[in-house]
Scaffold this active site. Structure first.
Site, PDB file in Angstrom:
ATOM      1  N   ASP A 137       0.844  -1.196   0.000  1.00 21.04           N
ATOM      2  CA  ASP A 137       0.000   0.000   0.000  1.00 21.04           C
ATOM      3  C   ASP A 137       0.885   1.253   0.000  1.00 21.04           C
ATOM      4  OD1 ASP A 137      -2.498   1.275   0.085  1.00 21.04           O
ATOM      5  OD2 ASP A 137      -2.518   1.365   2.273  1.00 21.04           O
ATOM      6  N   HIS A 138       0.435   2.294  -0.675  1.00 23.39           N
ATOM      7  CA  HIS A 138       1.105   3.613  -0.682  1.00 23.39           C
ATOM      8  C   HIS A 138       2.630   3.533  -0.672  1.00 23.39           C
ATOM      9  CE1 HIS A 138      -2.378   6.219  -0.395  1.00 23.39           C
ATOM     10  NE2 HIS A 138      -2.895   5.376   0.470  1.00 23.39           N
ATOM     11  N   GLY A 149      -8.473   7.778   7.787  1.00 26.71           N
ATOM     12  CA  GLY A 149      -8.774   8.015   9.196  1.00 26.71           C
ATOM     13  C   GLY A 149     -10.228   8.415   9.370  1.00 26.71           C
ATOM     14  N   SER A 151     -12.454   3.728   6.718  1.00 26.11           N
ATOM     15  CA  SER A 151     -12.858   3.967   8.114  1.00 26.11           C
ATOM     16  C   SER A 151     -13.770   5.175   8.235  1.00 26.11           C
ATOM     17  CB  SER A 151     -11.622   4.186   8.993  1.00 26.11           C
ATOM     18  OG  SER A 151     -10.838   3.020   9.008  1.00 26.11           O
ATOM     19  N   ASN A 184     -10.122   0.158   1.075  1.00 26.80           N
ATOM     20  CA  ASN A 184      -9.010   0.073   2.026  1.00 26.80           C
ATOM     21  C   ASN A 184      -9.486   0.447   3.427  1.00 26.80           C
ATOM     22  OD1 ASN A 184      -7.563  -0.310  -0.287  1.00 26.80           O
ATOM     23  ND2 ASN A 184      -6.080   1.318   0.095  1.00 26.80           N
ATOM     24  N   VAL A 185      -9.101  -0.374   4.397  1.00 33.27           N
ATOM     25  CA  VAL A 185      -9.526  -0.137   5.784  1.00 33.27           C
ATOM     26  C   VAL A 185      -8.310  -0.269   6.699  1.00 33.27           C
ATOM     27  CG1 VAL A 185     -11.047  -0.864   7.650  1.00 33.27           C
ATOM     28  CG2 VAL A 185     -11.807  -1.112   5.277  1.00 33.27           C
ATOM     29  N   THR A 229      -7.734   2.531   9.901  1.00 31.22           N
ATOM     30  CA  THR A 229      -7.880   3.195  11.205  1.00 31.22           C
ATOM     31  C   THR A 229      -8.895   2.541  12.141  1.00 31.22           C
ATOM     32  OG1 THR A 229      -7.306   5.223  10.073  1.00 31.22           O
ATOM     33  CG2 THR A 229      -8.275   5.460  12.250  1.00 31.22           C
TER      34      THR A 229
END
Ligand code: 13P
Length: 281
Positions: free
Chosen positions: A81-82, A179, A209, A228-229, A231
């Site tokens: 990721d990222h 977040g 989130s 994408n999850v 936080t």
């Protein structure tokens, strides 16, 4: 079994569902995600961010996820990721990740295209699929991600970006945040519809989130295939630890017991997302 991320997302695109990509940072987060996937009989994506490379043994982590995936009775993909650095992408490819995200969103479109295209060619030679982002997802509360400026994705730029880079899936910035939201979420589903019309590759939603359930459902209907999850899962585990630490017995407990309970605390949050993304309530 370990699966190519692209296959999972193309299947999700066909059935108009989405696959949850859970950010993980420990054995407990990986096990919780795979257990939930098995319990819900859904595929899952295990995502490790480049930001954890300084503290995580990447090759060891990849081997661990691959071993757990091999035993799992649902498809499991392993995603970077990222990533902002080419070196991290190369390292992930060498370690057997099934997809990588190159985040060149801070660059002008032409430079983002140039950099992304080079990495797509590299990854494709190894059979690894690539996600990229244009626009930029802002950061809300409790997030562990980099600050983004919240620029929304322009559909015409998205079309050019996908055509010129050959990316396999595209992260679209439509107003979600990494977040928790500090005010009312302002998510532009109409824009998502226009991005969907402009590109045919599966679309990815960052910032799962705190995003309202009905928005997630609508976003999937409008073409999101991966959510994408991070936080909310972290917050559930931290809340468990804070609460447990207030009990006198906690101070005499063994770490293995604490870790197992912490793992359990993440399960309901993950299960809620997996069900929602599969349109199961
Ligand atoms: P959240 O922290 O909002 O769930 O976002 C995670 C994410 O998008 C990781 O790329």
């Amino acid at each position: 079994m370990l699966c190519n991320t692209k296959q999972l997302l193309l299947a999700a695109q066909q059935e108009k569902t989405a696959v949850a990509a859970f950010n993980v940072y420990s054995l407990e987060t990986v096990q919780a995600a795979v257990r939930v996937a098995e319990q819900e009989e859904r595929p899952v994506i295990i995502a490790l961010g480049e930001r954890y490379f300084p503290t995580v043994d990447v090759e060891g982590f990849a081997a661990l996820v691959q071993a757990i995936a091999a035993k799992a009775n649902v498809p499991v993909a392993l995603h970077l990721d990222h990533a902002y650095e080419k070196a991290s992408i190369v390292r992930a490819i060498r370690s057997g990740f099934t997809s990588v995200m190159y985040d060149g969103s801070k660059y002008e479109l032409a430079e983002n295209i140039r950099r992304t295209k080079e990495l797509v060619e590299l990854a494709h030679m190894a059979g690894v699929s690539v996600e990229a982002e244009i626009g930029s997802v802002a950061r809300g509360d409790f997030s562990d991600e980099e600050e983004g400026d919240g620029t929304l994705t322009d559909p015409a730029s998205a079309q050019r970006f996908v055509a010129e880079t050959g990316v396999d899936f595209l992260a679209a910035s439509i107003g979600t945040v990494h977040g928790m939201y500090t005010g009312e979420p302002n998510i532009n589903l109409e824009l998502l519809g226009r991005i969907r019309e402009a590109v045919s590759v599966p679309l990815v939603l960052h910032g799962g989130s705190g995003t309202p359930d009905d928005v997630l459902t609508e976003a999937i209907r409008a073409g999101i295939c991966k959510v994408n999850v991070n936080t909310e899962v972290s917050m559930a585990a931290v809340a468990y630890l804070v609460e447990a630490a207030q009990q006198p017995a906690f101070h005499r407990a063994h770490l293995s017991t604490i870790m197992e309970s912490m793992q359990q605390s993440m399960v309901p949050v993950m299960a809620r997302f997996v069900r929602l993304l599969a349109h199961k309530r």
